[in-house]
Design a protein around this motif. Structure first.
Motif, PDB file in Angstrom:
ATOM      1  N   LEU A 102      36.615  83.778 -10.014  1.00 31.33           N
ATOM      2  CA  LEU A 102      36.624  84.932 -10.925  1.00 31.33           C
ATOM      3  C   LEU A 102      35.193  85.376 -11.238  1.00 31.33           C
ATOM      4  N   THR A 103      34.323  84.404 -11.465  1.00 37.82           N
ATOM      5  CA  THR A 103      32.915  84.696 -11.774  1.00 37.82           C
ATOM      6  C   THR A 103      32.232  85.377 -10.599  1.00 37.82           C
ATOM      7  N   LYS A 104      32.516  84.867  -9.397  1.00 43.50           N
ATOM      8  CA  LYS A 104      31.916  85.425  -8.172  1.00 43.50           C
ATOM      9  C   LYS A 104      32.368  86.872  -7.966  1.00 43.50           C
ATOM     10  N   LEU A 105      33.651  87.104  -8.174  1.00 45.52           N
ATOM     11  CA  LEU A 105      34.206  88.446  -7.977  1.00 45.52           C
ATOM     12  C   LEU A 105      33.655  89.417  -9.031  1.00 45.52           C
ATOM     13  N   ARG A 106      33.597  88.968 -10.281  1.00 44.69           N
ATOM     14  CA  ARG A 106      33.051  89.833 -11.341  1.00 44.69           C
ATOM     15  C   ARG A 106      31.593  90.192 -11.046  1.00 44.69           C
ATOM     16  N   ALA A 107      30.825  89.221 -10.568  1.00 46.16           N
ATOM     17  CA  ALA A 107      29.413  89.461 -10.270  1.00 46.16           C
ATOM     18  C   ALA A 107      29.251  90.548  -9.213  1.00 46.16           C
ATOM     19  N   ALA A 108      30.164  90.573  -8.236  1.00 46.49           N
ATOM     20  CA  ALA A 108      30.097  91.590  -7.178  1.00 46.49           C
ATOM     21  C   ALA A 108      30.439  92.978  -7.713  1.00 46.49           C
ATOM     22  N   ILE A 109      31.285  93.019  -8.735  1.00 41.71           N
ATOM     23  CA  ILE A 109      31.729  94.306  -9.293  1.00 41.71           C
ATOM     24  C   ILE A 109      30.678  94.910 -10.229  1.00 41.71           C
ATOM     25  N   VAL A 110      29.992  94.054 -11.003  1.00 43.01           N
ATOM     26  CA  VAL A 110      29.037  94.575 -11.988  1.00 43.01           C
ATOM     27  C   VAL A 110      27.584  94.488 -11.505  1.00 43.01           C
ATOM     28  N   CYS A 111      27.372  94.184 -10.226  1.00 45.90           N
ATOM     29  CA  CYS A 111      26.003  94.109  -9.706  1.00 45.90           C
ATOM     30  C   CYS A 111      25.440  95.520  -9.501  1.00 45.90           C
ATOM     31  N   VAL A 114      37.951 104.699 -12.335  1.00 47.75           N
ATOM     32  CA  VAL A 114      36.708 104.646 -11.557  1.00 47.75           C
ATOM     33  C   VAL A 114      36.466 103.320 -10.840  1.00 47.75           C
ATOM     34  N   VAL A 115      36.780 102.203 -11.505  1.00 49.57           N
ATOM     35  CA  VAL A 115      36.416 100.883 -10.972  1.00 49.57           C
ATOM     36  C   VAL A 115      37.615 100.063 -10.500  1.00 49.57           C
ATOM     37  N   PHE A 116      38.621  99.941 -11.356  1.00 49.70           N
ATOM     38  CA  PHE A 116      39.734  99.033 -11.049  1.00 49.70           C
ATOM     39  C   PHE A 116      40.485  99.371  -9.756  1.00 49.70           C
ATOM     40  N   PRO A 117      40.682 100.666  -9.420  1.00 52.62           N
ATOM     41  CA  PRO A 117      41.361 100.951  -8.145  1.00 52.62           C
ATOM     42  C   PRO A 117      40.614 100.374  -6.937  1.00 52.62           C
ATOM     43  N   LYS A 118      39.294 100.304  -7.031  1.00 46.38           N
ATOM     44  CA  LYS A 118      38.497  99.751  -5.924  1.00 46.38           C
ATOM     45  C   LYS A 118      38.750  98.254  -5.762  1.00 46.38           C
ATOM     46  N   ILE A 119      38.972  97.592  -6.890  1.00 47.59           N
ATOM     47  CA  ILE A 119      39.306  96.156  -6.832  1.00 47.59           C
ATOM     48  C   ILE A 119      40.648  95.993  -6.129  1.00 47.59           C
ATOM     49  N   ASP A 120      41.604  96.832  -6.513  1.00 46.83           N
ATOM     50  CA  ASP A 120      42.952  96.768  -5.920  1.00 46.83           C
ATOM     51  C   ASP A 120      42.921  97.068  -4.428  1.00 46.83           C
ATOM     52  N   GLU A 121      41.991  97.942  -4.012  1.00 44.93           N
ATOM     53  CA  GLU A 121      41.897  98.325  -2.592  1.00 44.93           C
ATOM     54  C   GLU A 121      41.165  97.279  -1.755  1.00 44.93           C
ATOM     55  N   GLY A 122      40.633  96.241  -2.402  1.00 50.83           N
ATOM     56  CA  GLY A 122      39.935  95.192  -1.660  1.00 50.83           C
ATOM     57  C   GLY A 122      38.485  95.506  -1.367  1.00 50.83           C
ATOM     58  N   ALA A 123      37.873  96.428  -2.137  1.00 53.32           N
ATOM     59  CA  ALA A 123      36.484  96.812  -1.882  1.00 53.32           C
ATOM     60  C   ALA A 123      35.509  95.649  -2.078  1.00 53.32           C
ATOM     61  N   PHE A 124      35.906  94.656  -2.858  1.00 51.02           N
ATOM     62  CA  PHE A 124      35.014  93.518  -3.117  1.00 51.02           C
ATOM     63  C   PHE A 124      35.527  92.246  -2.450  1.00 51.02           C
ATOM     64  N   SER A 125      36.385  92.432  -1.464  1.00 54.70           N
ATOM     65  CA  SER A 125      37.013  91.270  -0.818  1.00 54.70           C
ATOM     66  C   SER A 125      36.025  90.427  -0.021  1.00 54.70           C
ATOM     67  N   HIS A 126      34.822  90.983   0.255  1.00 52.87           N
ATOM     68  CA  HIS A 126      33.823  90.216   1.010  1.00 52.87           C
ATOM     69  C   HIS A 126      33.355  88.977   0.252  1.00 52.87           C
ATOM     70  N   VAL A 127      33.554  88.948  -1.056  1.00 54.28           N
ATOM     71  CA  VAL A 127      33.138  87.769  -1.821  1.00 54.28           C
ATOM     72  C   VAL A 127      34.308  86.820  -2.058  1.00 54.28           C
ATOM     73  N   MET A 128      35.467  87.180  -1.556  1.00 49.68           N
ATOM     74  CA  MET A 128      36.660  86.383  -1.808  1.00 49.68           C
ATOM     75  C   MET A 128      36.840  85.294  -0.761  1.00 49.68           C
ATOM     76  N   ASP A 129      37.394  84.190  -1.195  1.00 53.91           N
ATOM     77  CA  ASP A 129      37.826  83.134  -0.286  1.00 53.91           C
ATOM     78  C   ASP A 129      39.301  83.428  -0.001  1.00 53.91           C
ATOM     79  N   PHE A 130      39.567  84.050   1.158  1.00 57.86           N
ATOM     80  CA  PHE A 130      40.928  84.513   1.451  1.00 57.86           C
ATOM     81  C   PHE A 130      41.930  83.366   1.580  1.00 57.86           C
ATOM     82  N   LYS A 131      41.483  82.244   2.123  1.00 55.71           N
ATOM     83  CA  LYS A 131      42.408  81.103   2.260  1.00 55.71           C
ATOM     84  C   LYS A 131      42.855  80.607   0.885  1.00 55.71           C
ATOM     85  N   SER A 132      41.888  80.505  -0.026  1.00 57.93           N
ATOM     86  CA  SER A 132      42.232  80.053  -1.391  1.00 57.93           C
ATOM     87  C   SER A 132      43.131  81.072  -2.075  1.00 57.93           C
ATOM     88  N   ARG A 133      42.805  82.343  -1.864  1.00 54.14           N
ATOM     89  CA  ARG A 133      43.586  83.403  -2.511  1.00 54.14           C
ATOM     90  C   ARG A 133      45.022  83.419  -1.992  1.00 54.14           C
TER      91      ARG A 133
END
Length: 246
Positions: free
Chosen positions: A87-96, A158-177
């Motif tokens: 969660l911390t990693k994903l938030r950091a990518a969104i507010v950077c 402005v922001v949340f739809p981008k999260i839903d679309e996977g715009a920050f998925s590069h920081v995600m661990d897909f296997k864990s998710r």
């Protein structure tokens, strides 16, 4: 020296720009001074010392905290099984800074910023750090003017739809998710397989699949087994509707 008529014209042009901006985003500020302050750079204040202008630095400080809170709450609710670390990693990518610059540019924030002549001449209007600060300052101004609910409503557009679309998925661990999703919904058992290994030793390529209860839900290619499995998991998440397919 500019005459008083020109100064008045410029002033009313600025007011009109801000009114148009509010119409565009569907938000009308009760206290427009807060809105003007959000877009006022310190260089502008330094050149207009005789007038009661205030720069956006304090609003930026507040907006930074409000943005972290609202994004944190959204992620907390959206991903009920995601670990604190992810969660911390994903938030950091969104507010950077790069993300905030993207949000600011999409709304043409740069056109509204009040800058000093020197800052204007050196390209300050398009400077990433300045745009990111303005976005945070705007969030701070909106919070003071209308509260947290209005900020969340704005971020919903402005922001949340981008999260839903996977715009920050590069920081995600897909296997864990994917594992979290399966466990959360009690859908069954995941199984990863390396189907193919090709290419010379120095440039190998792996093909992986992930199956759910024996049915293949994703496949992926990578330079390592782990990378191939991550891509397979990403495709699995797309198939299960976690975010739109690319």
């Amino acid at each position: 020296m500019p005459n008083k008529t020109n100064l008045k014209k410029n002033f009313f042009k600025k007011i009109e720009k801000f009114r148009d901006f509010q119409a565009k985003i569907g938000i009308t500020f009760t206290n427009e001074k807060l809105l003007f302050q959000a877009f006022t750079h310190s260089s502008y204040v330094n050149e207009h010392r005789k007038k009661p202008y205030e720069d956006n630095e304090r609003l930026e400080y507040l907006g930074d905290a409000v943005l972290e809170l609202t994004v944190s709450e959204y992620l907390y609710k959206k991903y009920p099984t995601m670990s604190e670390g992810n969660l911390t990693k994903l938030r950091a990518a969104i507010v950077c800074e790069p993300s905030l610059v993207t949000f600011a540019n999409e709304l043409s924030f740069g056109e509204l910023v009040l800058l000093g002549k020197g800052e204007e001449m050196t390209g300050g209007r398009g400077r990433p750090a300045l745009l990111a600060d303005v976005f945070e300052a705007f969030i701070g101004a909106l919070y003071l003017d209308q509260g947290l609910e209005s900020v969340t409503s704005f971020l919903n557009k402005v922001v949340f739809p981008k999260i839903d679309e996977g715009a920050f998925s590069h920081v995600m661990d897909f296997k864990s998710r994917l594992q979290e999703l399966i466990q959360r919904d009690g859908k069954g058992v995941l199984d990863y397989k390396i189907l193919e290994e090709k290419g010379p030793a120095h440039n190998k390529e792996f093909v992986a699949t992930v199956s759910l209860n024996g049915e293949v839900i994703g496949s992926g290619v990578g330079r390592s087994k782990k990378e191939a499995e991550q891509h397979a998991a990403e495709q699995g998440l797309q198939k299960l509707g976690e975010f739109p397919q690319k």
